[in-house]
Motif scaffolding. Structure first.
Motif, mmCIF file in Angstrom:
data_model
loop_
_atom_site.group_PDB
_atom_site.id
_atom_site.type_symbol
_atom_site.label_atom_id
_atom_site.label_comp_id
_atom_site.label_asym_id
_atom_site.label_seq_id
_atom_site.Cartn_x
_atom_site.Cartn_y
_atom_site.Cartn_z
ATOM 1 N N SER A 34 31.100 19.510 74.471
ATOM 2 C CA SER A 34 31.898 18.307 74.270
ATOM 3 C C SER A 34 33.326 18.638 74.661
ATOM 4 O O SER A 34 33.665 19.797 74.917
ATOM 5 N N ASP A 35 34.166 17.605 74.720
ATOM 6 C CA ASP A 35 35.558 17.845 75.073
ATOM 7 C C ASP A 35 36.418 18.114 73.848
ATOM 8 O O ASP A 35 37.642 18.174 73.939
ATOM 9 N N LYS A 36 35.790 18.289 72.682
ATOM 10 C CA LYS A 36 36.539 18.616 71.474
ATOM 11 C C LYS A 36 36.578 20.136 71.303
ATOM 12 O O LYS A 36 35.576 20.819 71.521
ATOM 13 N N PRO A 37 37.749 20.674 70.900
ATOM 14 C CA PRO A 37 37.828 22.116 70.680
ATOM 15 C C PRO A 37 36.939 22.548 69.529
ATOM 16 O O PRO A 37 36.596 21.765 68.653
ATOM 17 N N GLN A 38 36.560 23.846 69.557
ATOM 18 C CA GLN A 38 35.732 24.461 68.519
ATOM 19 C C GLN A 38 34.349 23.821 68.428
ATOM 20 O O GLN A 38 33.742 23.788 67.356
ATOM 21 N N THR A 39 33.848 23.308 69.550
ATOM 22 C CA THR A 39 32.487 22.777 69.553
ATOM 23 C C THR A 39 31.485 23.899 69.277
ATOM 24 O O THR A 39 30.541 23.742 68.503
ATOM 25 N N THR A 40 31.679 25.058 69.933
ATOM 26 C CA THR A 40 30.801 26.203 69.686
ATOM 27 C C THR A 40 31.246 26.913 68.424
ATOM 28 O O THR A 40 32.393 27.347 68.315
ATOM 29 N N ARG A 41 30.336 27.056 67.470
ATOM 30 C CA ARG A 41 30.664 27.686 66.197
ATOM 31 C C ARG A 41 29.926 28.989 65.974
ATOM 32 O O ARG A 41 30.352 29.823 65.185
ATOM 33 N N ASN A 42 28.796 29.164 66.622
ATOM 34 C CA ASN A 42 27.969 30.353 66.419
ATOM 35 C C ASN A 42 27.978 31.213 67.678
ATOM 36 O O ASN A 42 28.183 30.728 68.791
ATOM 37 N N ARG A 43 27.704 32.485 67.483
ATOM 38 C CA ARG A 43 27.474 33.368 68.624
ATOM 39 C C ARG A 43 26.057 33.122 69.127
ATOM 40 O O ARG A 43 25.098 33.266 68.380
ATOM 41 N N ILE A 44 25.911 32.730 70.366
ATOM 42 C CA ILE A 44 24.612 32.393 70.925
ATOM 43 C C ILE A 44 24.271 33.370 72.052
ATOM 44 O O ILE A 44 25.043 33.507 73.006
ATOM 45 N N LEU A 45 23.148 34.047 71.926
ATOM 46 C CA LEU A 45 22.681 34.915 73.000
ATOM 47 C C LEU A 45 21.874 34.076 73.986
ATOM 48 O O LEU A 45 20.946 33.370 73.601
ATOM 49 N N ALA A 46 22.248 34.152 75.258
ATOM 50 C CA ALA A 46 21.532 33.434 76.316
ATOM 51 C C ALA A 46 21.134 34.426 77.397
ATOM 52 O O ALA A 46 21.929 35.289 77.787
ATOM 53 N N VAL A 47 19.915 34.303 77.892
ATOM 54 C CA VAL A 47 19.358 35.272 78.838
ATOM 55 C C VAL A 47 19.371 34.693 80.249
ATOM 56 O O VAL A 47 18.866 33.593 80.488
ATOM 57 N N VAL A 48 19.967 35.440 81.168
ATOM 58 C CA VAL A 48 20.025 35.049 82.578
ATOM 59 C C VAL A 48 19.232 36.073 83.377
ATOM 60 O O VAL A 48 19.594 37.252 83.444
ATOM 61 N N ASN A 49 18.122 35.644 83.972
ATOM 62 C CA ASN A 49 17.286 36.534 84.772
ATOM 63 C C ASN A 49 17.597 36.363 86.249
ATOM 64 O O ASN A 49 17.570 35.262 86.783
ATOM 65 N N ARG A 50 17.917 37.480 86.909
ATOM 66 C CA ARG A 50 18.216 37.497 88.328
ATOM 67 C C ARG A 50 17.411 38.614 88.977
ATOM 68 O O ARG A 50 16.981 39.565 88.295
#
Length: 297
Positions: A34-50
């Motif tokens: 979103s365009d509101k600050p502090q939208t992300t509150r948690n540490r999120i692990l995301a996996v990028v496979n290349r």
């Protein structure tokens, strides 16, 4: 080429496009935007496979001075992620320029002692001649491994960024299966999808100080039944969320349900409730329910 795998923490001040970039790199949505600050509150692990490696990204809350316990937990999540990574990606907004919050980020990264790539984001929003002065403003702050102007929104230079990040990782096999997306449970994503719709449909009417807790999640045939509570701090906020004749809450619920059904691959019954709890951002029990307990290692 040898295969590489490892962890990279994506850091920066709030609202610079970290989640948009992570979603772009993963190829699907793992963080709400979103365009509101502090939208992300948690540490999120995301996996990028290349082909050349597996890039494990920590999408972190924007670094800022904490004003209450929720913010303190958010900063713990962001800062502790730097302890276990092989490199960091510092994302800045090309249009905002260097500020006090960036000084805090640079000092934090210096203490962490990890290789740092500087990503200068949102270059699609400015004229090209304006990019070079921004690069020069940041160049002397750290001994950057790379400085790469990008647009997370359009995808410009994002593939180049991914290639350079993988090159900083140690040689080794993939650490997660190829179909592994994130370390967060389904409940977390469901709550985030509801919160995203709250942010989207209430816009500036409602402060970002809302939270969502999943009360029940019952898998069954043919419908998954989910009940969730949206926490607000004032009676007036509750009225905004419910809306005239309940229309706003219905709009939020319908839109969220569509996203949740696509995510779960099943029909969903979604029941939403709004509860006023003054000071909920200081309540450890509520923060635990939202996944903002003591930061994980």
């Amino acid at each position: 080429m040898s295969f590489r795998s490892g962890f990279v923490s994506v850091v920066g001040r709030p609202n610079v496009g970290k989640s948009t970039l992570v979603n772009r790199l993963v190829g699907q949505k793992v963080s709400i935007v979103s365009d509101k600050p502090q939208t992300t509150r948690n540490r999120i692990l995301a996996v990028v496979n290349r082909p050349e490696g597996q890039l494990l990204l920590f999408d972190t809350p924007g670094l800022h001075k904490p004003l209450h316990r929720m913010n303190e937990r958010m900063m713990e999540e962001a800062l502790r992620s730097l302890d276990r990574v092989d490199a960091a990606l510092w994302l800045v907004d090309v249009a905002e320029g260097y500020g006090p919050a960036d000084r805090y980020v640079s000092e934090t990264l210096k203490r962490a002692g990890k290789p740092v790539v500087l990503g200068i984001n949102k270059i699609d929003a400015v004229a090209k001649p304006k990019i070079l002065p921004v690069i020069e403003n940041y160049r002397g702050l750290l001994d950057f491994a790379e400085i790469i102007p990008i647009s997370a929104l359009s995808g410009e230079n994002v593939e180049l960024l991914a290639t350079r990040l993988v090159a900083l990782l140690p040689e080794g096999p993939a650490l997660y299966p190829e179909d592994f997306l994130s370390d967060q449970p389904e409940r977390f994503f469901v709550a985030e999808m509801v919160r995203e719709k709250v942010l989207r449909f209430t816009r500036d009417e409602l402060p970002y100080s809302t939270g969502v807790v999943i009360d029940s999640f019952t898998e069954g045939e043919p419908v998954v039944r989910i009940e969730a509570t949206i926490f607000v701090e004032r009676d007036g906020h509750k009225g905004i969320l419910i809306g005239k004749r309940g229309e706003m809450l219905k709009r939020i619920g319908t839109s969220a349900r569509h996203d949740i059904e696509a995510f779960l691959g099943a029909k969903v019954f979604l029941g939403l409730f709004v509860k006023v709890r003054s000071g909920w951002r200081e309540d450890p029990r509520v923060l635990e329910q939202m996944g903002l307990g003591r930061a994980r290692g």
